[in-house]
Design a protein around this motif. Sequence first.
Motif, PDB file in Angstrom:
ATOM      1  N   LEU A 291       0.816  -1.219   0.000  1.00  0.00           N
ATOM      2  CA  LEU A 291       0.000   0.000   0.000  1.00  0.00           C
ATOM      3  C   LEU A 291       0.847   1.266   0.000  1.00  0.00           C
ATOM      4  O   LEU A 291       0.534   2.222  -0.707  1.00  0.00           O
ATOM      5  N   TRP A 292       1.901   1.285   0.799  1.00  0.00           N
ATOM      6  CA  TRP A 292       2.719   2.494   0.985  1.00  0.00           C
ATOM      7  C   TRP A 292       4.178   2.084   1.092  1.00  0.00           C
ATOM      8  O   TRP A 292       4.499   1.054   1.706  1.00  0.00           O
ATOM      9  N   VAL A 293       5.047   2.869   0.485  1.00  0.00           N
ATOM     10  CA  VAL A 293       6.486   2.599   0.525  1.00  0.00           C
ATOM     11  C   VAL A 293       7.222   3.877   0.889  1.00  0.00           C
ATOM     12  O   VAL A 293       6.906   4.962   0.372  1.00  0.00           O
ATOM     13  N   ARG A 294       8.199   3.740   1.757  1.00  0.00           N
ATOM     14  CA  ARG A 294       9.042   4.869   2.142  1.00  0.00           C
ATOM     15  C   ARG A 294       9.833   5.360   0.936  1.00  0.00           C
ATOM     16  O   ARG A 294      10.329   4.569   0.127  1.00  0.00           O
ATOM     17  N   ARG A 295       9.981   6.688   0.791  1.00  0.00           N
ATOM     18  CA  ARG A 295      10.778   7.267  -0.281  1.00  0.00           C
ATOM     19  C   ARG A 295      12.018   7.987   0.236  1.00  0.00           C
ATOM     20  O   ARG A 295      12.994   8.136  -0.471  1.00  0.00           O
ATOM     21  N   ILE A 296      11.986   8.462   1.481  1.00  0.00           N
ATOM     22  CA  ILE A 296      13.183   9.046   2.074  1.00  0.00           C
ATOM     23  C   ILE A 296      14.191   7.929   2.319  1.00  0.00           C
ATOM     24  O   ILE A 296      13.879   6.916   2.949  1.00  0.00           O
ATOM     25  N   ARG A 297      15.401   8.093   1.822  1.00  0.00           N
ATOM     26  CA  ARG A 297      16.385   7.019   1.899  1.00  0.00           C
ATOM     27  C   ARG A 297      16.997   6.859   3.286  1.00  0.00           C
ATOM     28  O   ARG A 297      17.421   5.767   3.668  1.00  0.00           O
ATOM     29  N   THR A 298      17.065   7.930   4.039  1.00  0.00           N
ATOM     30  CA  THR A 298      17.573   7.827   5.410  1.00  0.00           C
ATOM     31  C   THR A 298      16.546   7.111   6.271  1.00  0.00           C
ATOM     32  O   THR A 298      15.373   7.510   6.316  1.00  0.00           O
ATOM     33  N   VAL A 299      16.967   6.058   6.945  1.00  0.00           N
ATOM     34  CA  VAL A 299      16.057   5.318   7.811  1.00  0.00           C
ATOM     35  C   VAL A 299      16.747   5.051   9.140  1.00  0.00           C
ATOM     36  O   VAL A 299      17.948   4.787   9.194  1.00  0.00           O
ATOM     37  N   ARG A 300      15.966   5.156  10.200  1.00  0.00           N
ATOM     38  CA  ARG A 300      16.452   4.917  11.557  1.00  0.00           C
ATOM     39  C   ARG A 300      15.713   3.726  12.151  1.00  0.00           C
ATOM     40  O   ARG A 300      14.606   3.399  11.708  1.00  0.00           O
ATOM     41  N   PRO A 301      16.279   3.084  13.164  1.00  0.00           N
ATOM     42  CA  PRO A 301      15.564   1.969  13.792  1.00  0.00           C
ATOM     43  C   PRO A 301      14.181   2.410  14.281  1.00  0.00           C
ATOM     44  O   PRO A 301      14.039   3.439  14.945  1.00  0.00           O
ATOM     45  N   GLY A 302      13.158   1.643  13.900  1.00  0.00           N
ATOM     46  CA  GLY A 302      11.791   1.939  14.315  1.00  0.00           C
ATOM     47  C   GLY A 302      11.011   2.795  13.358  1.00  0.00           C
ATOM     48  O   GLY A 302       9.811   3.021  13.571  1.00  0.00           O
ATOM     49  N   ASP A 303      11.634   3.282  12.278  1.00  0.00           N
ATOM     50  CA  ASP A 303      10.910   4.096  11.298  1.00  0.00           C
ATOM     51  C   ASP A 303       9.941   3.238  10.489  1.00  0.00           C
ATOM     52  O   ASP A 303      10.201   2.060  10.209  1.00  0.00           O
ATOM     53  N   GLU A 304       8.828   3.851  10.079  1.00  0.00           N
ATOM     54  CA  GLU A 304       7.905   3.179   9.168  1.00  0.00           C
ATOM     55  C   GLU A 304       8.576   3.061   7.796  1.00  0.00           C
ATOM     56  O   GLU A 304       9.135   4.025   7.286  1.00  0.00           O
ATOM     57  N   VAL A 305       8.515   1.867   7.206  1.00  0.00           N
ATOM     58  CA  VAL A 305       9.156   1.667   5.910  1.00  0.00           C
ATOM     59  C   VAL A 305       8.202   1.158   4.841  1.00  0.00           C
ATOM     60  O   VAL A 305       8.358   1.461   3.663  1.00  0.00           O
ATOM     61  N   VAL A 306       7.206   0.368   5.224  1.00  0.00           N
ATOM     62  CA  VAL A 306       6.246  -0.193   4.272  1.00  0.00           C
ATOM     63  C   VAL A 306       4.911  -0.378   4.989  1.00  0.00           C
ATOM     64  O   VAL A 306       4.878  -0.634   6.198  1.00  0.00           O
ATOM     65  N   ILE A 307       3.811  -0.219   4.247  1.00  0.00           N
ATOM     66  CA  ILE A 307       2.503  -0.647   4.731  1.00  0.00           C
ATOM     67  C   ILE A 307       2.021  -1.761   3.808  1.00  0.00           C
ATOM     68  O   ILE A 307       1.923  -1.573   2.587  1.00  0.00           O
ATOM     69  N   PHE A 308       1.753  -2.939   4.390  1.00  0.00           N
ATOM     70  CA  PHE A 308       1.233  -4.075   3.639  1.00  0.00           C
ATOM     71  C   PHE A 308      -0.288  -4.105   3.753  1.00  0.00           C
ATOM     72  O   PHE A 308      -0.842  -3.851   4.817  1.00  0.00           O
ATOM     73  N   GLY A 309      -0.941  -4.457   2.673  1.00  0.00           N
ATOM     74  CA  GLY A 309      -2.381  -4.615   2.694  1.00  0.00           C
ATOM     75  C   GLY A 309      -2.775  -6.069   2.537  1.00  0.00           C
ATOM     76  O   GLY A 309      -2.484  -6.691   1.509  1.00  0.00           O
ATOM     77  N   GLU A 310      -3.407  -6.639   3.542  1.00  0.00           N
ATOM     78  CA  GLU A 310      -3.956  -7.988   3.440  1.00  0.00           C
ATOM     79  C   GLU A 310      -5.341  -7.907   2.822  1.00  0.00           C
ATOM     80  O   GLU A 310      -6.196  -7.135   3.280  1.00  0.00           O
ATOM     81  N   VAL A 311      -5.590  -8.661   1.779  1.00  0.00           N
ATOM     82  CA  VAL A 311      -6.873  -8.615   1.094  1.00  0.00           C
ATOM     83  C   VAL A 311      -7.942  -9.286   1.973  1.00  0.00           C
ATOM     84  O   VAL A 311      -7.775 -10.433   2.394  1.00  0.00           O
ATOM     85  N   LEU A 312      -9.025  -8.553   2.226  1.00  0.00           N
ATOM     86  CA  LEU A 312     -10.096  -9.055   3.071  1.00  0.00           C
ATOM     87  C   LEU A 312     -11.271  -9.589   2.266  1.00  0.00           C
ATOM     88  O   LEU A 312     -11.967 -10.516   2.691  1.00  0.00           O
ATOM     89  N   GLY A 313     -11.521  -8.992   1.119  1.00  0.00           N
ATOM     90  CA  GLY A 313     -12.666  -9.405   0.320  1.00  0.00           C
ATOM     91  C   GLY A 313     -12.980  -8.382  -0.750  1.00  0.00           C
ATOM     92  O   GLY A 313     -12.124  -7.583  -1.148  1.00  0.00           O
ATOM     93  N   GLU A 314     -14.234  -8.385  -1.199  1.00  0.00           N
ATOM     94  CA  GLU A 314     -14.677  -7.470  -2.243  1.00  0.00           C
ATOM     95  C   GLU A 314     -15.976  -6.787  -1.826  1.00  0.00           C
ATOM     96  O   GLU A 314     -16.736  -7.303  -1.006  1.00  0.00           O
ATOM     97  N   ILE A 315     -16.184  -5.625  -2.412  1.00  0.00           N
ATOM     98  CA  ILE A 315     -17.470  -4.928  -2.312  1.00  0.00           C
ATOM     99  C   ILE A 315     -18.013  -4.807  -3.713  1.00  0.00           C
ATOM    100  O   ILE A 315     -17.329  -4.351  -4.629  1.00  0.00           O
ATOM    101  N   GLN A 316     -19.243  -5.222  -3.907  1.00  0.00           N
ATOM    102  CA  GLN A 316     -19.924  -5.068  -5.189  1.00  0.00           C
ATOM    103  C   GLN A 316     -21.115  -4.147  -4.995  1.00  0.00           C
ATOM    104  O   GLN A 316     -22.070  -4.525  -4.319  1.00  0.00           O
ATOM    105  N   PRO A 317     -21.040  -2.931  -5.552  1.00  0.00           N
ATOM    106  CA  PRO A 317     -22.131  -1.972  -5.322  1.00  0.00           C
ATOM    107  C   PRO A 317     -23.443  -2.419  -5.973  1.00  0.00           C
ATOM    108  O   PRO A 317     -23.450  -3.215  -6.884  1.00  0.00           O
TER     109      PRO A 317
END
Length: 317
Positions: A291-317
């Motif tokens: 879902l989201w990826v870090r773009r700032i190259r400097t990273v420190r311990p504990g920094d957010e680096v990636v957000i993963f999305g687990e697929v839950l299902g679908e919505i059909q309007p």
Amino acid sequence: MYSIGPLTVAPGERAQGLIPVGTSSYGVELGIPLIVVNGAQDGPVLCVDAGVHGDEYDGQEAIRRVLAEIDPATLRGTVVGIPCLNTPAFEAAARASGIDHLNLNRIFPGDAEGSYSQRLAATFVEQVVPAVDAVVDLHTGGAYGEIAPLVILQGGYEDLATDLALAAGHELVWKGGKWGGTVRHPVLEAGKPAITIECGGATYRETNVEHHMNSIRNILRSLGMIDGEAELRDTYTTVSGTFARSAAGGFFVARAEPGETCKEGDLIATITDHYGNTLEEVTAPQEGIVLWVRRIRTVRPGDEVVIFGEVLGEIQP
């Protein structure tokens, strides 16, 4: 007549002004800048805000452009645009306020007796929320990250906000958002629909401005405020988000892009030292979508680096 904060706008007219929150140390009035387009015909009141984080620019420009193109003579209802809710953060070109260094999107409903950001949140809750019927909150991944186009639909409020979320037009619907204190929380708690739309980041891009503009226009059509049929997808993919944080500091390089599908164990990013030695490999915890990826190259311990999305299902309007 429509009134919000210090503004009173006649039907078929537009106005702009500031809801005051406080005064800077150099004597300039600070507050919430408003652009109001009051339609000549009756209809709902939609608030669209951006700039909750000062380094997220695309939504700010999208609001200005869409409101400039709306003809109040044919508009049904009222559009309240807040191009930059957090002006001190914008001036600092940062995610957090340059005054008290708080993240505005984690402190709602705020505190009228607190620091500037706390007062800003409280003013929004006290003066904006009662004056609108729905809120669309525009974001990007900020200066240090990039996010796939998606809409956040708060868990527990699906009956209230799903229609608004689907009208945003993005295939990915992030269900939940376990953290509290966002703009949408006090709106939902007031019994009004509210969503957060995320798209882009890392830098300003015209394509992402267009994405946000298209979402606003489609939502206006879905609410019957402007002419035309709202466009809906055949299906939407619902996901949950998991934040991955670095264990090592160093030089961060993403190996996957926002919106890319992944399998459990796939390499998503690496962290190296200054000699090129790999200190850490970030891998997908399960099959899903980046879902989201870090773009700032400097990273420190504990920094957010990636957000993963687990697929839950679908919505059909």
